[in-house]
Design an enzyme around this catalytic site. Structure first.
Site, PDB file in Angstrom:
ATOM      1  N   GLY A 172      17.769  55.173 -17.996  1.00 11.81           N
ATOM      2  CA  GLY A 172      17.868  56.495 -18.594  1.00 11.81           C
ATOM      3  C   GLY A 172      19.313  56.948 -18.613  1.00 11.81           C
ATOM      4  N   LYS A 193      20.468  56.067 -25.610  1.00  8.39           N
ATOM      5  CA  LYS A 193      21.123  56.431 -26.865  1.00  8.39           C
ATOM      6  C   LYS A 193      21.749  55.217 -27.547  1.00  8.39           C
ATOM      7  CE  LYS A 193      25.065  58.574 -26.451  1.00  8.39           C
ATOM      8  NZ  LYS A 193      26.061  57.641 -27.056  1.00  8.39           N
ATOM      9  N   CYS A 238      23.733  57.421 -21.732  1.00 12.23           N
ATOM     10  CA  CYS A 238      24.288  56.287 -22.479  1.00 12.23           C
ATOM     11  C   CYS A 238      23.245  55.263 -22.930  1.00 12.23           C
ATOM     12  CB  CYS A 238      25.359  55.584 -21.640  1.00 12.23           C
ATOM     13  SG  CYS A 238      26.809  56.602 -21.296  1.00 12.23           S
ATOM     14  N   VAL A 247      14.982  14.841 -14.098  1.00 10.39           N
ATOM     15  CA  VAL A 247      15.339  15.328 -12.762  1.00 10.39           C
ATOM     16  C   VAL A 247      15.238  14.212 -11.736  1.00 10.39           C
ATOM     17  CG1 VAL A 247      14.718  16.941 -10.929  1.00 10.39           C
ATOM     18  CG2 VAL A 247      14.661  17.676 -13.314  1.00 10.39           C
ATOM     19  N   TYR A 274      22.604  45.682 -12.323  1.00  7.37           N
ATOM     20  CA  TYR A 274      21.445  46.138 -13.094  1.00  7.37           C
ATOM     21  C   TYR A 274      20.236  45.212 -12.945  1.00  7.37           C
ATOM     22  CZ  TYR A 274      24.629  49.318 -15.561  1.00  7.37           C
ATOM     23  OH  TYR A 274      25.512  50.313 -15.873  1.00  7.37           O
TER      24      TYR A 274
END
Length: 464
Positions: A288, A294, A291, A34, A280
């Site tokens: 929950g 599962k 979709c 760096v 998200y």
């Protein structure tokens, strides 16, 4: 993202130096990856740069305009900087601080024996910087760039500088944290076309100096707290590691099914509305709905049947459950014997209860003898549960356990749900629920972050 053909790369890197007399002089501590890139690129923007390192070989290489690492276009920029008397190098950090306006700290932060961060090099640099600041009267800005745990800049670095220098933070010197986001192999190109520029600063004066430095390559500098900037560096890298791991697990699963994994991911990354977006990526409550739970179980099951191990994907449910249990424990900690739940569906604006994570908390509280009253704008005691129960027969345990008693818990209004309760849990973000939380004297467990700024004292967030 840059297309790294030679023509594009060449156009991203200035061919000639642009020198302005009033640009702040910069010292850079640590001439590794760096530090070397920063030395070359900052000099190409017209800054006089003094590189500092204990390694005499690196010092000689920088002084000779030679790159200490293999990185495209780096040696050309270093050579130009030396030829134009903008780059020098030394092992005397105190001198470098006296001779410059800003000091970038890019020293190593190796892992300590206990797995934490080894602060030895940071502390050593801070002591030498303190000596240099003690010997000058001008305001000096110290900029941390290395990966460090949040709080290190202000709790480790700054106090040492104050003690050694005898000067006051904010009055005599400022402190910033400026994480780097340089990819090895294209680091020089990344410097001139950064994904973002983040500045954590102790004062406006220091932040404005940093804005001036980065103005030629980024006019939209993000200024935030030092602790936020420190954490962003860790979060970015963990997220990149997560993406690599996720893609690799997709690849292993696809191969076992004779599916082209690259074709799958080529389609996946074209969705920038959901897959590659902030949608998200804000801390809140557990996932929950009909979709996500599962599908996670389905993929884990497919992988198991194929004999493929997917530790990341397989443990998403465990991590999600831990989030639910955290919320449940927060409710327990209020000591309430009667609780109002504001928001029942897995998301606002729907009456879909399938695998709504708050059902698990409600089921646990109910089993422990806590009285629960519920309000949701989209759900009433008449909302049919039979079809949803059938759908989640082997999924949502909470909905199954509450099927018979849930209608009796539902209230027509939020005010009714609040009557004779000792605590409030809010799972949906809306104006009415926020007003209730803000005006209530009852403890509030907030799992959706109702307040973007300072939250009321009676509110306790799950991840903030």
């Amino acid at each position: 993202m840059l297309n790294l053909n030679q023509d594009t790369f060449a156009s991203a890197v200035p061919a000639d130096l642009f020198v302005v007399d009033d640009k702040p002089a910069i010292s850079i501590v640590g001439l590794g990856y760096v530090g070397a890139v920063s030395t070359a690129c900052l000099s190409s923007l017209g800054h006089r740069v003094v590189g500092v390192d204990l390694d005499q070989t690196k010092i000689e290489q920088i002084q000779n305009g030679e790159s200490p690492i293999h990185e495209q276009d780096l040696e050309r920029l270093l050579s130009q900087g030396v030829e134009n008397d903008l780059i020098s190098a030394t092992d005397d950090l105190a001198f470098a601080v006296r001779d410059t306006d800003v000091t970038f700290v890019s020293v190593g932060t190796p892992t300590a024996a206990d797995g934490g961060c080894d602060y030895r090099y940071i502390e050593s640099a801070a002591r030498a910087i303190g000596v240099g600041i003690a010997q000058k009267s001008d305001f000096h800005v110290v900029v941390m760039r290395c990966s460090i745990p949040p709080g290190t800049t202000m709790k480790v670095m700054a106090p040492i500088i104050e003690k050694i220098s005898g000067k006051t933070l904010g009055a005599d010197f400022g402190v910033c944290f400026n994480p780097e986001f340089l990819r090895e192999g294209v680091a020089v190109s990344d410097f001139y076309s950064p994904p973002k520029t983040v500045i954590g600063a102790t004062c406006d004066r220091s932040a404005n100096v940093m804005r001036q430095i980065y103005a030629p390559v980024d006019e939209n500098v993000i200024v935030t707290s030092i602790e936020t900037a420190e954490m962003v560096k860790y979060v970015d890298n963990v997220w990149h590691a997560t993406k690599v791991t996720f893609a690799n697990e997709v690849g292993r699963l696809c191969k076992s099914l004779d599916v082209d994994s690259h074709a799958v991911m080529d389609v996946f990354v074209q969705d920038t509305k959901l897959n590659l977006s902030p949608y998200y990526l804000k801390p809140g409550f557990a996932f929950g709905g009909s979709c996500l739970p599962k599908e996670v179980r389905a993929v884990a099951h497919i992988a198991k049947a194929q004999g493929v191990k997917l530790p990341l994907i397989e443990n998403l449910t465990a991590s999600n459950q831990e989030h639910i249990e955290t919320a449940t424990e927060m409710v327990r900690n209020t000591g309430a014997k009667s609780v109002a739940i504001l928001g029942l569906a897995f998301k606002a604006g729907t009456d879909d209860l399938r695998e709504s994570p708050i059902l698990e908390t409600i089921a646990t509280l109910h089993a422990e003898g806590v009285k629960v009253k519920i309000h949701d704008p989209a759900i009433t005691s008449e909302t049919p549960l039979a079809a949803q129960l059938g759908y989640v027969q082997h999924g949502s345990q909470g909905l199954q356990q509450l099927a018979e008693v849930l209608p009796d818990m539902l209230c027509d209004t939020a005010e009714e749900a609040l009557q004779d309760t000792n605590a409030i849990v809010v799972t949906q973000k809306n104006f009415a629920y926020r007003n209730i939380a803000n005006s209530s004297d009852k403890p509030v467990v907030d799992v959706v972050r109702l307040f973007e700024t300072k939250q009321p004292e009676n509110c306790n967030g799950i991840g903030w």
